[in-house]
Design an enzyme around this catalytic site. Sequence first.
Site, PDB file in Angstrom:
ATOM      1  N   TYR A 163     -14.734   1.656   8.909  1.00 44.51           N
ATOM      2  CA  TYR A 163     -13.374   1.116   8.725  1.00 44.51           C
ATOM      3  C   TYR A 163     -12.665   0.969  10.084  1.00 44.51           C
ATOM      4  O   TYR A 163     -12.061  -0.063  10.380  1.00 44.51           O
ATOM      5  CB  TYR A 163     -12.598   2.062   7.805  1.00 44.51           C
ATOM      6  N   LYS A 179     -11.325  -2.471  11.846  1.00 44.58           N
ATOM      7  CA  LYS A 179      -9.897  -2.680  12.137  1.00 44.58           C
ATOM      8  C   LYS A 179      -9.663  -2.860  13.639  1.00 44.58           C
ATOM      9  O   LYS A 179      -8.746  -3.593  14.040  1.00 44.58           O
ATOM     10  CB  LYS A 179      -9.067  -1.515  11.579  1.00 44.58           C
TER      11      LYS A 179
HETATM   12  P1  NAP Z   1      -5.777  -2.091  -2.171  1.00 48.94           P
HETATM   13  O1  NAP Z   1      -4.595  -1.645  -2.956  1.00 48.94           O
HETATM   14  O2  NAP Z   1      -7.083  -1.427  -2.367  1.00 48.94           O
HETATM   15  O3  NAP Z   1      -5.947  -3.680  -2.399  1.00 48.94           O
HETATM   16  C1  NAP Z   1      -6.949  -4.367  -1.705  1.00 48.94           C
HETATM   17  C2  NAP Z   1      -6.884  -5.838  -2.032  1.00 48.94           C
HETATM   18  O4  NAP Z   1      -7.932  -6.495  -1.281  1.00 48.94           O
HETATM   19  C3  NAP Z   1      -7.134  -6.123  -3.498  1.00 48.94           C
HETATM   20  O5  NAP Z   1      -6.307  -7.185  -3.922  1.00 48.94           O
HETATM   21  C4  NAP Z   1      -8.597  -6.539  -3.520  1.00 48.94           C
HETATM   22  O6  NAP Z   1      -8.935  -7.482  -4.522  1.00 48.94           O
HETATM   23  C5  NAP Z   1      -8.737  -7.222  -2.187  1.00 48.94           C
HETATM   24  N1  NAP Z   1     -10.135  -7.241  -1.767  1.00 48.94           N
HETATM   25  C6  NAP Z   1     -10.920  -6.177  -1.476  1.00 48.94           C
HETATM   26  N2  NAP Z   1     -12.151  -6.593  -1.149  1.00 48.94           N
HETATM   27  C7  NAP Z   1     -12.150  -7.938  -1.267  1.00 48.94           C
HETATM   28  C8  NAP Z   1     -13.127  -8.943  -1.077  1.00 48.94           C
HETATM   29  N3  NAP Z   1     -14.379  -8.635  -0.715  1.00 48.94           N
HETATM   30  N4  NAP Z   1     -12.778 -10.231  -1.292  1.00 48.94           N
HETATM   31  C9  NAP Z   1     -11.525 -10.557  -1.672  1.00 48.94           C
HETATM   32  N5  NAP Z   1     -10.546  -9.650  -1.849  1.00 48.94           N
HETATM   33  C10 NAP Z   1     -10.862  -8.361  -1.662  1.00 48.94           C
HETATM   34  O7  NAP Z   1      -5.505  -1.993  -0.591  1.00 48.94           O
HETATM   35  P2  NAP Z   1      -4.128  -1.973   0.234  1.00 48.94           P
HETATM   36  O8  NAP Z   1      -3.773  -0.563   0.485  1.00 48.94           O
HETATM   37  O9  NAP Z   1      -3.153  -2.901  -0.364  1.00 48.94           O
HETATM   38  O10 NAP Z   1      -4.664  -2.558   1.623  1.00 48.94           O
HETATM   39  C11 NAP Z   1      -4.490  -3.904   2.028  1.00 48.94           C
HETATM   40  C12 NAP Z   1      -4.899  -4.031   3.492  1.00 48.94           C
HETATM   41  O11 NAP Z   1      -4.111  -3.140   4.270  1.00 48.94           O
HETATM   42  C13 NAP Z   1      -6.351  -3.650   3.752  1.00 48.94           C
HETATM   43  O12 NAP Z   1      -6.902  -4.500   4.724  1.00 48.94           O
HETATM   44  C14 NAP Z   1      -6.240  -2.241   4.273  1.00 48.94           C
HETATM   45  O13 NAP Z   1      -7.328  -1.902   5.093  1.00 48.94           O
HETATM   46  C15 NAP Z   1      -4.947  -2.321   5.055  1.00 48.94           C
HETATM   47  N6  NAP Z   1      -4.324  -1.021   5.283  1.00 48.94           N
HETATM   48  C16 NAP Z   1      -3.967  -0.224   4.235  1.00 48.94           C
HETATM   49  C17 NAP Z   1      -3.384   1.009   4.508  1.00 48.94           C
HETATM   50  C18 NAP Z   1      -2.959   1.946   3.410  1.00 48.94           C
HETATM   51  O14 NAP Z   1      -2.552   3.071   3.729  1.00 48.94           O
HETATM   52  N7  NAP Z   1      -2.997   1.562   2.147  1.00 48.94           N
HETATM   53  C19 NAP Z   1      -3.188   1.420   5.832  1.00 48.94           C
HETATM   54  C20 NAP Z   1      -3.569   0.582   6.859  1.00 48.94           C
HETATM   55  C21 NAP Z   1      -4.134  -0.650   6.585  1.00 48.94           C
HETATM   56  P3  NAP Z   1      -8.941  -7.135  -6.103  1.00 48.94           P
HETATM   57  O15 NAP Z   1      -7.549  -6.776  -6.488  1.00 48.94           O
HETATM   58  O16 NAP Z   1      -9.330  -8.419  -6.714  1.00 48.94           O
HETATM   59  O17 NAP Z   1      -9.887  -6.022  -6.250  1.00 48.94           O
END
Ligand code: NAP
Length: 251
Positions: free
Chosen positions: A159, A163
């Site tokens: 990861y 990133k």
């Molecule tokens: P999440 O709630 O797990 O949602 C992830 C989203 O990405 C979902 O809509 C999922 O689709 C989609 N996705 C995953 N794999 C995919 C693929 N192969 N093709 C198309 N769509 C895909 O995650 P989140 O927390 O909102 O995170 C969003 C972004 O922010 C990510 O890049 C994550 O690394 C980054 N981020 C998150 C955090 C945190 O603390 N949450 C911190 C730093 C960065 P489905 O709904 O269709 O499954």
Amino acid sequence: MESEMRFENQVAIVTGAGRGIGRAIALRFANEGARLACVSRTEENANTVADQINGMRSDAAKAYAVDVADHAAVQKVGARILDDFARADILVNNAGVTRDALAMRMSLEDWDAVMNTNLRGAFSFTQAIVRAMTKQRSGRIINISSVIGLMGNAGQTNYAASKAGLIGLTKSLARELASRNITVNAVAPGFVTTDMTAGLSDEIKNTIHAKIPLGRTATPEDISSAVTFLASAEAGYITGQVLCVDGGIVM
Ligand code: NAP
């Protein structure tokens, strides 16, 4: 509060729009007047958010289900989006996954799955859309990185590498596209309350909380505020930057 209409007549494409941060970003752009291409891996999730937007403003959103790790499928979906909307002003590469394990035990499958979704997926979507932006001579690309890409994290070599890679991708693209009036920036969230972090143990959550100077975790809306700022006219002179939205974890 009455929302500003900063994105009227603009088309925003958001990957991973089905849940969490991506959903908040899509809704925010829609609230401020944009038309939305809501991309998610699961058709049902993409449809639900597009339906919600169309409930606020008819014909403002379309849903697209694609795995961003499938390069050929992404090129096809990109072409469909450009066909459907006839332009592309904003691309937010937000789709992302985690598959945590200590490096000693991590399978190559878990390494590849995270790299191919988080890093190569952003590259593939950019390739599918960027030609349209260069023809328009305007555009905004925003990649959702993470503070983990700056700091590293035990158990997240895949990861963190993906990133950190997004930051290199962002800076190189920013240099390639500046002459076409396209800005490329990254947002690096800290700890955001979504499905991605819901499964962590209370012990890990408490350890993380203790490291956040502002003393709280982020909401998806904290992140969407930064993304819409970078996509707005006010940010027109900002490119190649990484904006940490993390309550002060990285400073
Ligand atoms: P999440 O709630 O797990 O949602 C992830 C989203 O990405 C979902 O809509 C999922 O689709 C989609 N996705 C995953 N794999 C995919 C693929 N192969 N093709 C198309 N769509 C895909 O995650 P989140 O927390 O909102 O995170 C969003 C972004 O922010 C990510 O890049 C994550 O690394 C980054 N981020 C998150 C955090 C945190 O603390 N949450 C911190 C730093 C960065 P489905 O709904 O269709 O499954």
